[in-house]
Design a protein around this motif. Structure first.
Motif, PDB file in Angstrom:
ATOM      1  N   PHE A   7       0.828  -1.211   0.000  1.00  0.00           N
ATOM      2  CA  PHE A   7       0.000   0.000   0.000  1.00  0.00           C
ATOM      3  C   PHE A   7       0.860   1.258   0.000  1.00  0.00           C
ATOM      4  O   PHE A   7       1.917   1.290   0.628  1.00  0.00           O
ATOM      5  CB  PHE A   7      -0.877   0.048   1.249  1.00  0.00           C
ATOM      6  N   GLU A   8       0.343   2.284  -0.651  1.00  0.00           N
ATOM      7  CA  GLU A   8       0.978   3.609  -0.570  1.00  0.00           C
ATOM      8  C   GLU A   8       0.677   4.172   0.825  1.00  0.00           C
ATOM      9  O   GLU A   8      -0.360   3.831   1.417  1.00  0.00           O
ATOM     10  CB  GLU A   8       0.374   4.536  -1.627  1.00  0.00           C
ATOM     11  N   PRO A   9       1.556   5.055   1.355  1.00  0.00           N
ATOM     12  CA  PRO A   9       1.320   5.607   2.702  1.00  0.00           C
ATOM     13  C   PRO A   9      -0.086   6.199   2.918  1.00  0.00           C
ATOM     14  O   PRO A   9      -0.676   5.981   3.977  1.00  0.00           O
ATOM     15  CB  PRO A   9       2.409   6.672   2.855  1.00  0.00           C
ATOM     16  N   PRO A  10      -0.678   6.920   1.935  1.00  0.00           N
ATOM     17  CA  PRO A  10      -2.024   7.462   2.192  1.00  0.00           C
ATOM     18  C   PRO A  10      -3.067   6.367   2.462  1.00  0.00           C
ATOM     19  O   PRO A  10      -3.974   6.568   3.284  1.00  0.00           O
ATOM     20  CB  PRO A  10      -2.371   8.209   0.897  1.00  0.00           C
ATOM     21  N   ILE A  11      -2.903   5.207   1.800  1.00  0.00           N
ATOM     22  CA  ILE A  11      -3.871   4.119   2.029  1.00  0.00           C
ATOM     23  C   ILE A  11      -3.672   3.528   3.418  1.00  0.00           C
ATOM     24  O   ILE A  11      -4.637   3.254   4.138  1.00  0.00           O
ATOM     25  CB  ILE A  11      -3.750   3.035   0.929  1.00  0.00           C
ATOM     26  N   ILE A  12      -2.410   3.365   3.814  1.00  0.00           N
ATOM     27  CA  ILE A  12      -2.119   2.847   5.169  1.00  0.00           C
ATOM     28  C   ILE A  12      -2.741   3.780   6.200  1.00  0.00           C
ATOM     29  O   ILE A  12      -3.426   3.353   7.133  1.00  0.00           O
ATOM     30  CB  ILE A  12      -0.590   2.737   5.400  1.00  0.00           C
ATOM     31  N   LEU A  13      -2.523   5.064   5.978  1.00  0.00           N
ATOM     32  CA  LEU A  13      -3.057   6.074   6.904  1.00  0.00           C
ATOM     33  C   LEU A  13      -4.586   6.007   6.947  1.00  0.00           C
ATOM     34  O   LEU A  13      -5.187   6.065   8.029  1.00  0.00           O
ATOM     35  CB  LEU A  13      -2.597   7.465   6.427  1.00  0.00           C
ATOM     36  N   ALA A  14      -5.190   5.840   5.777  1.00  0.00           N
ATOM     37  CA  ALA A  14      -6.662   5.787   5.708  1.00  0.00           C
ATOM     38  C   ALA A  14      -7.188   4.581   6.468  1.00  0.00           C
ATOM     39  O   ALA A  14      -8.176   4.695   7.214  1.00  0.00           O
ATOM     40  CB  ALA A  14      -7.101   5.729   4.249  1.00  0.00           C
ATOM     41  N   ILE A  15      -6.521   3.418   6.327  1.00  0.00           N
ATOM     42  CA  ILE A  15      -6.975   2.205   7.036  1.00  0.00           C
ATOM     43  C   ILE A  15      -6.854   2.414   8.547  1.00  0.00           C
ATOM     44  O   ILE A  15      -7.768   2.090   9.311  1.00  0.00           O
ATOM     45  CB  ILE A  15      -6.161   0.959   6.592  1.00  0.00           C
ATOM     46  N   ILE A  16      -5.733   3.000   8.974  1.00  0.00           N
ATOM     47  CA  ILE A  16      -5.519   3.214  10.415  1.00  0.00           C
ATOM     48  C   ILE A  16      -6.548   4.224  10.954  1.00  0.00           C
ATOM     49  O   ILE A  16      -7.172   3.997  12.000  1.00  0.00           O
ATOM     50  CB  ILE A  16      -4.070   3.676  10.688  1.00  0.00           C
ATOM     51  N   ILE A  17      -6.761   5.299  10.217  1.00  0.00           N
ATOM     52  CA  ILE A  17      -7.730   6.312  10.676  1.00  0.00           C
ATOM     53  C   ILE A  17      -9.137   5.713  10.727  1.00  0.00           C
ATOM     54  O   ILE A  17      -9.859   5.889  11.709  1.00  0.00           O
ATOM     55  CB  ILE A  17      -7.692   7.570   9.772  1.00  0.00           C
ATOM     56  N   LEU A  18      -9.491   4.957   9.695  1.00  0.00           N
ATOM     57  CA  LEU A  18     -10.817   4.338   9.646  1.00  0.00           C
ATOM     58  C   LEU A  18     -11.020   3.406  10.845  1.00  0.00           C
ATOM     59  O   LEU A  18     -12.055   3.460  11.519  1.00  0.00           O
ATOM     60  CB  LEU A  18     -10.980   3.566   8.330  1.00  0.00           C
TER      61      LEU A  18
END
Lengths: 252, 295
Positions: B265-276
């Motif tokens: 995953f690109e960092p924005p997707i990782i961040l989105a999963i963690i935030i979600l």
């Protein structure tokens, strides 16, 4: 020239208060009491006289069935929950059943009352140490509350009640488990708080703490006020409290 | 500042009070995130792979006769009217013959006796390389078949249809694992918070009597839920990263890996999963405090 009489500010005003518990137990009947700021009031009477019920009404743990309860000029029945929270931070309660957290240390039990009003950790530590020293419990600071004797637990409850330097202290049988020496320590602490301006209501049947007192005593019996030794209190006698050096000297 | 200090202290207390449930919750959240993100990673990689394979994807439209300039323009217009295309190439019978001969290599002699226009002229249509193109390619083929002078339309039909079914299956798995993530995180966290509330019942009653504000009582539970989401999802993503690297090592050199270029995953997707996950867990905590914490 006639001396201008200053009315002391009222801390507690109970007007024709009754409290009924289901099915038809009358805990308090038609009680009217006024307690001024800086006053110490003893509520006496046998077990079941209604002392604890009265204290519960004063901190809005319960509502009266009839009548009005005002604390610091606020009608408790009309207070929002936010205002009740704020008001309770200014009321120190020493419960008859202690309400200590047995798996927390003595220091933590006392600190909790100061934490709710976001006092600084340094202040909390200092205040806790001071109070424990005053009540002869310095060596118990890190002991779990559940491991203390009943007398020690009672003193921790009292320390917690006064820790936040509240304007009003409600103590329910604060010396019930104490010997005369520690009773003296507790009463000294209450007097110190009173000298700093706190109003104190002590519900007790321990005659030794009010026998020779100069403070007002109200006796309850089966929910009724049977004796009010308040003839000399300024609001009724017209004495200007500003003439007094400190509240302790008011009265007999 | 002391407000923050006190709230963090309370949150830490909550964590320590029900540490066994907290570990269980962290594992559950972590595992749910791992399952969801694993399938999502497979899905995104397959889509990327499809686009790589799409480079070779084209529709060959065989015509009954060589179209003139005007007809070519008409074909172009009609094809572009249906869908966006990368390019359209007209292949004459002669060019088709030459290509065929080239494909035959040394065996091209077998064509010596054949006329050079024996192969039909054709139009090669190269669709835009997106997943949607794959999905719509059958419709596109059917449309091309309706154009005048078209003999036959050819494309890797079987492969495309199988691939489309596989993508559909993956989509369903991703949706299901996403739902699993939502359910487990919300309910497990709500349950743990409920346990914490029950474990601190006496203390909470005392706090009310001492005049603790609603924020003072509720916020630590809310933070506890959010923290479970944050730590759980971070550990889930961490585990997926380890798994990804392990698989990459194990599968290195195999046809599969050579065919596709797998990526994490690109960092924005990782961040989105963690935030979600954090938001989901915090909302689970919020619903639990609303239900069981009466101030």
């Amino acid at each position: 020239m006639q001396q201008r009489i200053k009315k002391p500010k009222v801390m507690i005003d109970l007007i024709k208060v009754s409290k009924m518990y289901p099915p038809k137990v009358e805990a308090l009947a038609d009680i009217s009491i006024t307690v001024n700021k800086g006053e110490i009031l003893f509520l006496t009477g046998m077990s079941g006289a209604g002392k604890t019920s009265l204290l519960r009404l004063l901190c809005r743990r319960e509502k009266p069935t009839k009548g009005f309860v005002e604390v610091a000029g606020e009608d408790l029945s009309k207070l929002s929950s936010r205002k009740i929270q704020k008001m309770r931070q200014n009321i120190g309660i020493a419960h008859q059943d202690f309400k200590l957290l047995p798996n927390r240390t003595v220091a933590q039990n006392i600190a909790i009352s100061m934490e709710v009003s976001y006092k600084t950790p340094v202040h909390i530590r200092r205040r806790t140490k001071k109070l424990l020293s005053q009540l002869g419990l310095s060596n118990k600071i890190n002991t779990l509350a559940g491991e203390l004797s009943r007398g020690e637990q009672q003193r921790v409850t009292i320390a917690r009640a006064v820790a936040n330097e509240p304007e009003l202290i409600l103590a329910d049988e604060p010396t019930g488990n104490l010997d005369s020496e520690t009773t003296g320590l507790v009463m000294d602490l209450f007097n110190e708080c009173n000298q700093k301006g706190a109003t104190i209501v002590i519900a007790t049947h321990d005659e030794s703490i009010y026998k020779n007192t100069s403070h007002r005593i109200i006796e309850l019996s089966q929910g009724y006020m049977v004796k009010s030794d308040d003839a000399v209190w300024p609001i009724l006698s017209g004495i200007d409290p500003s003439q007094e050096e400190h509240p302790e000297s008011i009265g007999h | 500042m002391y407000f923050l200090f006190t709230i963090i202290k309370q949150t830490t207390r909550n964590f320590l009070l029900t540490w066994s449930s907290q570990i269980f919750t962290l594992l559950t959240v972590g595992l749910s995130v791992l399952i969801f993100s694993f399938f999502y990673l497979v899905y995104t990689n397959v889509i990327d792979g499809a686009q790589q394979l799409g480079d070779d994807l084209r529709l060959t439209v065989y015509l009954d006769e060589q179209p003139g300039k005007e007809l070519q323009e008409e074909y172009r217009y009609k094809i572009k009217k249906f869908d966006r295309v990368d390019k359209i190439v007209f292949v004459s019978s002669k060019v088709a013959y030459d290509r065929f001969a080239e494909q035959l290599g040394d065996d091209k002699d077998i064509l010596n006796d054949m006329p050079q226009d024996f192969l039909p002229p054709a139009i090669e249509v190269y669709p835009i390389k997106t997943l949607d193109t794959l999905v719509r390619i059958k419709q596109f083929s059917d449309y091309l078949q309706t154009l005048p002078g078209v003999l036959k339309v050819q494309y890797g039909r079987e492969w495309v249809e199988r691939f489309y079914s596989f993508i559909q299956l993956l989509r369903i798995i991703v949706i299901l694992s996403g739902s699993l993530l939502i359910l487990t995180t919300t309910f497990t966290v709500a349950h743990t918070i409920r346990l914490t509330i029950l474990g601190r019942k006496k203390e909470l009653e005392l706090l009310r009597l001492l005049g603790a504000s609603s924020t003072y009582i509720r916020l630590p539970f809310f933070l506890e839920g959010a923290l479970q989401g944050l730590l759980g999802s971070a550990s889930g993503i961490g585990a997926l990263y380890l798994l990804y690297n392990w698989m990459k090592l194990r599968l290195a050199g195999t046809t599969m890996v050579n065919l596709f270029s797998f990526s994490f995953f690109e960092p924005p997707i990782i961040l989105a999963i963690i935030i979600l996950s954090t938001v989901l867990c915090a909302s689970g905590s919020f619903s639990s405090t609303r239900k069981f914490l009466h101030i």
